[in-house]
Structure formats: C-alpha cells, structure tokens
Design a protein around this motif. Structure first.
Motif, PDB file in Angstrom:
ATOM      1  N   HIS A  11      32.338   4.908 -12.312  1.00  0.00           N
ATOM      2  CA  HIS A  11      31.051   5.242 -11.704  1.00  0.00           C
ATOM      3  C   HIS A  11      30.008   4.306 -12.300  1.00  0.00           C
ATOM      4  O   HIS A  11      29.977   4.098 -13.521  1.00  0.00           O
ATOM      5  CB  HIS A  11      30.636   6.685 -12.007  1.00  0.00           C
ATOM      6  CG  HIS A  11      31.595   7.727 -11.509  1.00  0.00           C
ATOM      7  ND1 HIS A  11      31.778   7.988 -10.173  1.00  0.00           N
ATOM      8  CD2 HIS A  11      32.416   8.568 -12.178  1.00  0.00           C
ATOM      9  CE1 HIS A  11      32.668   8.950 -10.034  1.00  0.00           C
ATOM     10  NE2 HIS A  11      33.079   9.318 -11.246  1.00  0.00           N
TER      11      HIS A  11
ATOM     12  N   ARG B  57      32.766  11.405   2.898  1.00  0.00           N
ATOM     13  CA  ARG B  57      32.327  10.324   2.022  1.00  0.00           C
ATOM     14  C   ARG B  57      30.822  10.165   2.222  1.00  0.00           C
ATOM     15  O   ARG B  57      30.380   9.537   3.186  1.00  0.00           O
ATOM     16  CB  ARG B  57      33.054   9.017   2.350  1.00  0.00           C
ATOM     17  CG  ARG B  57      34.535   9.054   2.025  1.00  0.00           C
ATOM     18  CD  ARG B  57      35.214   7.767   2.443  1.00  0.00           C
ATOM     19  NE  ARG B  57      34.683   6.625   1.734  1.00  0.00           N
ATOM     20  CZ  ARG B  57      35.114   6.221   0.555  1.00  0.00           C
ATOM     21  NH1 ARG B  57      36.060   6.888  -0.075  1.00  0.00           N
ATOM     22  NH2 ARG B  57      34.600   5.146  -0.021  1.00  0.00           N
TER      23      ARG B  57
ATOM     24  N   ARG C 224      26.972   9.035   2.250  1.00  0.00           N
ATOM     25  CA  ARG C 224      26.253   7.769   2.177  1.00  0.00           C
ATOM     26  C   ARG C 224      24.904   7.939   1.508  1.00  0.00           C
ATOM     27  O   ARG C 224      24.310   6.960   1.058  1.00  0.00           O
ATOM     28  CB  ARG C 224      26.043   7.199   3.597  1.00  0.00           C
ATOM     29  CG  ARG C 224      27.313   6.878   4.346  1.00  0.00           C
ATOM     30  CD  ARG C 224      28.082   5.739   3.712  1.00  0.00           C
ATOM     31  NE  ARG C 224      27.306   4.524   3.660  1.00  0.00           N
ATOM     32  CZ  ARG C 224      27.251   3.629   4.639  1.00  0.00           C
ATOM     33  NH1 ARG C 224      27.901   3.828   5.772  1.00  0.00           N
ATOM     34  NH2 ARG C 224      26.551   2.516   4.489  1.00  0.00           N
TER      35      ARG C 224
ATOM     36  N   VAL D  75      26.819   5.445  -2.609  1.00  0.00           N
ATOM     37  CA  VAL D  75      25.896   6.509  -2.220  1.00  0.00           C
ATOM     38  C   VAL D  75      24.478   6.083  -2.553  1.00  0.00           C
ATOM     39  O   VAL D  75      24.172   5.754  -3.703  1.00  0.00           O
ATOM     40  CB  VAL D  75      26.235   7.827  -2.945  1.00  0.00           C
ATOM     41  CG1 VAL D  75      25.270   8.931  -2.531  1.00  0.00           C
ATOM     42  CG2 VAL D  75      27.666   8.240  -2.650  1.00  0.00           C
TER      43      VAL D  75
ATOM     44  N   THR E 155      31.247   3.963  -6.819  1.00  0.00           N
ATOM     45  CA  THR E 155      32.478   4.543  -7.352  1.00  0.00           C
ATOM     46  C   THR E 155      33.677   3.860  -6.703  1.00  0.00           C
ATOM     47  O   THR E 155      33.650   3.583  -5.498  1.00  0.00           O
ATOM     48  CB  THR E 155      32.555   6.060  -7.062  1.00  0.00           C
ATOM     49  OG1 THR E 155      31.433   6.707  -7.646  1.00  0.00           O
ATOM     50  CG2 THR E 155      33.835   6.662  -7.612  1.00  0.00           C
ATOM     51  N   ARG E 156      34.698   3.584  -7.496  1.00  0.00           N
ATOM     52  CA  ARG E 156      35.956   3.099  -6.922  1.00  0.00           C
ATOM     53  C   ARG E 156      37.126   3.563  -7.779  1.00  0.00           C
ATOM     54  O   ARG E 156      37.026   3.617  -9.011  1.00  0.00           O
ATOM     55  CB  ARG E 156      35.975   1.577  -6.804  1.00  0.00           C
ATOM     56  CG  ARG E 156      37.141   1.124  -5.895  1.00  0.00           C
ATOM     57  CD  ARG E 156      37.038  -0.289  -5.443  1.00  0.00           C
ATOM     58  NE  ARG E 156      37.977  -0.526  -4.363  1.00  0.00           N
ATOM     59  CZ  ARG E 156      38.203  -1.718  -3.813  1.00  0.00           C
ATOM     60  NH1 ARG E 156      37.543  -2.777  -4.262  1.00  0.00           N
ATOM     61  NH2 ARG E 156      39.066  -1.845  -2.834  1.00  0.00           N
ATOM     62  N   SER E 157      38.235   3.881  -7.110  1.00  0.00           N
ATOM     63  CA  SER E 157      39.429   4.389  -7.781  1.00  0.00           C
ATOM     64  C   SER E 157      40.520   3.328  -7.829  1.00  0.00           C
ATOM     65  O   SER E 157      40.583   2.440  -6.968  1.00  0.00           O
ATOM     66  CB  SER E 157      39.965   5.625  -7.049  1.00  0.00           C
ATOM     67  OG  SER E 157      39.011   6.657  -7.033  1.00  0.00           O
TER      68      SER E 157
ATOM     69  N   ARG F  51      42.233  15.173   0.074  1.00  0.00           N
ATOM     70  CA  ARG F  51      42.141  14.289   1.227  1.00  0.00           C
ATOM     71  C   ARG F  51      41.210  14.876   2.277  1.00  0.00           C
ATOM     72  O   ARG F  51      40.862  16.049   2.243  1.00  0.00           O
ATOM     73  CB  ARG F  51      43.528  14.064   1.851  1.00  0.00           C
ATOM     74  CG  ARG F  51      44.478  13.275   0.953  1.00  0.00           C
ATOM     75  CD  ARG F  51      43.980  11.856   0.767  1.00  0.00           C
ATOM     76  NE  ARG F  51      44.885  11.042  -0.027  1.00  0.00           N
ATOM     77  CZ  ARG F  51      44.619   9.808  -0.433  1.00  0.00           C
ATOM     78  NH1 ARG F  51      43.449   9.267  -0.115  1.00  0.00           N
ATOM     79  NH2 ARG F  51      45.479   9.132  -1.158  1.00  0.00           N
TER      80      ARG F  51
ATOM     81  N   HIS G  80      39.236   5.478 -12.439  1.00  0.00           N
ATOM     82  CA  HIS G  80      38.131   5.180 -11.538  1.00  0.00           C
ATOM     83  C   HIS G  80      36.889   4.871 -12.366  1.00  0.00           C
ATOM     84  O   HIS G  80      36.890   5.055 -13.589  1.00  0.00           O
ATOM     85  CB  HIS G  80      37.850   6.354 -10.591  1.00  0.00           C
ATOM     86  CG  HIS G  80      37.336   7.581 -11.262  1.00  0.00           C
ATOM     87  ND1 HIS G  80      38.157   8.487 -11.906  1.00  0.00           N
ATOM     88  CD2 HIS G  80      36.076   8.080 -11.402  1.00  0.00           C
ATOM     89  CE1 HIS G  80      37.441   9.474 -12.399  1.00  0.00           C
ATOM     90  NE2 HIS G  80      36.157   9.255 -12.119  1.00  0.00           N
TER      91      HIS G  80
ATOM     92  N   CYS H  16      33.064   3.735  -2.737  1.00  0.00           N
ATOM     93  CA  CYS H  16      32.111   4.752  -2.294  1.00  0.00           C
ATOM     94  C   CYS H  16      30.727   4.352  -2.804  1.00  0.00           C
ATOM     95  O   CYS H  16      30.520   4.242  -4.015  1.00  0.00           O
ATOM     96  CB  CYS H  16      32.514   6.125  -2.820  1.00  0.00           C
ATOM     97  SG  CYS H  16      31.405   7.455  -2.306  1.00  0.00           S
TER      98      CYS H  16
ATOM     99  N   ARG I  84      38.126  14.477   2.824  1.00  0.00           N
ATOM    100  CA  ARG I  84      36.830  14.938   2.363  1.00  0.00           C
ATOM    101  C   ARG I  84      35.752  13.983   2.861  1.00  0.00           C
ATOM    102  O   ARG I  84      36.003  12.809   3.105  1.00  0.00           O
ATOM    103  CB  ARG I  84      36.806  15.017   0.837  1.00  0.00           C
ATOM    104  CG  ARG I  84      37.802  16.023   0.277  1.00  0.00           C
ATOM    105  CD  ARG I  84      37.938  15.916  -1.216  1.00  0.00           C
ATOM    106  NE  ARG I  84      36.723  16.267  -1.923  1.00  0.00           N
ATOM    107  CZ  ARG I  84      36.612  16.280  -3.243  1.00  0.00           C
ATOM    108  NH1 ARG I  84      37.641  15.955  -3.994  1.00  0.00           N
ATOM    109  NH2 ARG I  84      35.467  16.613  -3.814  1.00  0.00           N
TER     110      ARG I  84
ATOM    111  N   ASP J 126      41.339   2.544  -0.257  1.00  0.00           N
ATOM    112  CA  ASP J 126      40.090   3.144   0.223  1.00  0.00           C
ATOM    113  C   ASP J 126      38.920   2.258  -0.191  1.00  0.00           C
ATOM    114  O   ASP J 126      38.911   1.716  -1.297  1.00  0.00           O
ATOM    115  CB  ASP J 126      39.890   4.536  -0.369  1.00  0.00           C
ATOM    116  CG  ASP J 126      40.876   5.559   0.182  1.00  0.00           C
ATOM    117  OD1 ASP J 126      41.399   5.311   1.280  1.00  0.00           O
ATOM    118  OD2 ASP J 126      41.115   6.575  -0.493  1.00  0.00           O
TER     119      ASP J 126
END
Length: 299
Positions: free
Chosen positions: A64, A240, A242, A108, A18-20, A236, A62, A106, A238, A103
């Motif tokens: 996914h 992250r 893995r 996972v 995921t990336r925003s 904010r 963003h 993400c 929160r 950022d």
C-alpha cells in the motif's frame, strides 16, 4: 482504432495505490534485500515522475502506498515502480515468471483531508490488522510510519541484484516522505496520525484478547518461506473502488468529475479519429504516450 477510456487515468491528486503479488505469494516477504529493493525502486520511480510519497507499507504479498500526484504522472510512476520491483525482486528470489498478480493495480482517489488521513492509518496499521505484529514499529518489512512522523529521510543504496554496478541508476537514493502543504498545518496531521495509529493498535489488541488469539510475531514473519501464501481462498468478485470519500456529497462530486472527464475524453477521441484538431483533457495517458496526442495542461 484508438484505445478505451478505461486505459486512461482520471484526474485527481491524492491516491492509495495497492498491488498484490502473483498467486498471493510471499514474494515481498520482509528481509534486508527485499526491503532494500522495494525502497530503492520506490525512491527512483517517485523522483523520476515527481511523485510525493506520503506513506508506504510493504506486506509479504502486497503493498500500500499513499501518495500525491502533482503532475498527473501516476500511471507512468506505478508502471515504472512495478517493473523495477519485479525485475529486481525476481533477481533476489532467483526466479522468473510474473512477480505481480494479473489483476491491475488498485488506485483509489482520495477526496478530502479526512479521507487521506483514514488511508494513512489503514496503510500504517496493516501488519497489526492482519495479526502479524502487535505494534506497527515491530513490522520487519517496509513501513514508513516512523520516518514520516519523525521527518527522517530514508537513504537506500542501490541493490546488488539486477542493477549494474556501473549502470545509470544512482548508487544511493533518498526517499523523503512528504506531507503536502495543504495537509500540513504544522505537525497537526502527523500528531493526528500517531494518535489514530495508537488507538487502532489498542483496538486490535482488545479484539485479540477477546478472541484468545496471538500475533504471529516478528520472528514468525521472518521464518516464513517466500514460496508460501496465505491459507484459504481469496475473496473474489468484490468491488474495486475508484474513489474514497467519507462524505456522500463529496463522493458524488468526485464521481461526477470523473464522468465529465470520460465525456470530454470520448468527445476528443472521436474528433481525433476523424482527424480533426483536438486537445485531450488533462490526465490522458495512453494516447499521449503512444500516439503523441496534444493534452491540456494540468490545472
């Protein structure tokens, strides 16, 4: 001095990436050109690094992507993917500066088949969950659900923005959404996914009816300005994650494997700094690329 283990990738196979966009802006807002850019860049990066793309969804600000990394090339893959999208996307928007949020992406790790299936549903249902459309197939942006369910390859021509007409990039690419054999079991996973997505669509429809709200709708999404962003403050501080695992024991096992990787990497790095013979564990990325250290083969 070397680099921190935080710059390395931990071993794994299935991931949700995921990336925003920067400032939560609608830089990925659906449209013929932006959809083309996203799919073309995804197909190119996946082919270059041998990544099996299972399911992508690009929202307005963003994305996914559920994927399978058989060669431990996930970091190179998403670095290439995000670079291409940023350059071509900025060309489409006629802008410069950062395209992506500062950022980090993400990533996972998905442990079991059930975890992969849960993230496939989450990825597919995102436009419905966010109150943008009633059904997944109504989303005007990139959504790979129908292509995955119907085993339909996605063919994309090279975007005219940013990419040179006579350059080295392919004039047309094909993105085939793949379910690895260990998850396949005929059409069982696809059938389960279709049923779970339908159930989720009906669930959010009941929630909207109870709340007296309506979706923005396809036309509303397309009418949005890509310079806009969601209202309200972003969440904010929160966690992250893995690792995603429904089984507590499987999650503990995965975290222990990650700790073992960190321990092996740290020991190898100390030996490397002492100029002793060493082989870094499989999954080492940064030092392999920038210091050409020996790395164990992927099991």
């Amino acid at each position: 001095r070397g680099v921190s283990v935080a710059r390395e990738i931990l071993p794994g196979r299935y991931y949700l990436l995921t990336r925003s966009c920067t400032q939560r802006g609608f830089l990925l807002k659906p449209g013929r050109r932006m959809n083309q850019v996203f799919l073309y860049c995804l197909a190119e990066a996946a082919a270059q690094f041998g990544i099996d793309v299972i399911l992508p969804t690009a929202m307005s600000n963003h994305h996914h992507i559920v994927l399978y990394d058989r060669h431990a090339k996930i970091v190179e893959f998403y670095a290439r993917l995000h670079l291409l999208i940023a350059k071509a996307g900025n060309a489409v928007r006629k802008r410069c500066e950062n395209f992506w949020s500062s950022d980090p992406p993400c990533l996972v790790q998905l442990i079991d088949r059930a975890d992969v299936l849960a993230k496939l549903v989450y990825t597919a249902i995102n436009p419905v969950k966010d109150g943008l459309v009633e059904r997944v197939h109504q989303w005007p942006g990139v959504s790979g659900l129908q292509a995955l369910l119907k085993r339909r390859p996605i063919r994309v021509k090279r975007p005219p923005q940013f990419f040179a007409a006579r350059g080295e990039m392919s004039a047309e690419v094909t993105l085939t959404l793949t379910v690895p054999p260990e998850l396949e079991r005929g059409d069982e996973l696809r059938d389960e996914l279709a049923a779970m997505v339908t159930a989720a669509e009906e669930h959010y429809a009941r929630v909207r009816r109870k709340a007296g709200t309506r979706v923005l709708g396809r036309r509303g999404v397309l009418a949005q300005d890509w310079r806009d962003r969601p209202r309200g403050r972003p969440a904010r501080r929160r966690l992250r994650p893995r690792v995603a695992a429904r089984s507590a024991w499987r999650r503990i096992e995965a975290l222990q494997r990650n700790l073992a990787f960190i321990a092996a990497y740290t020991a190898a790095r100390h030996r490397w700094l002492a100029k002793l013979p060493v082989e870094f564990p499989a999954g080492t990325y940064w030092l392999r690329r920038f210091a050409n250290v020996p790395v164990a083969a992927v099991a």
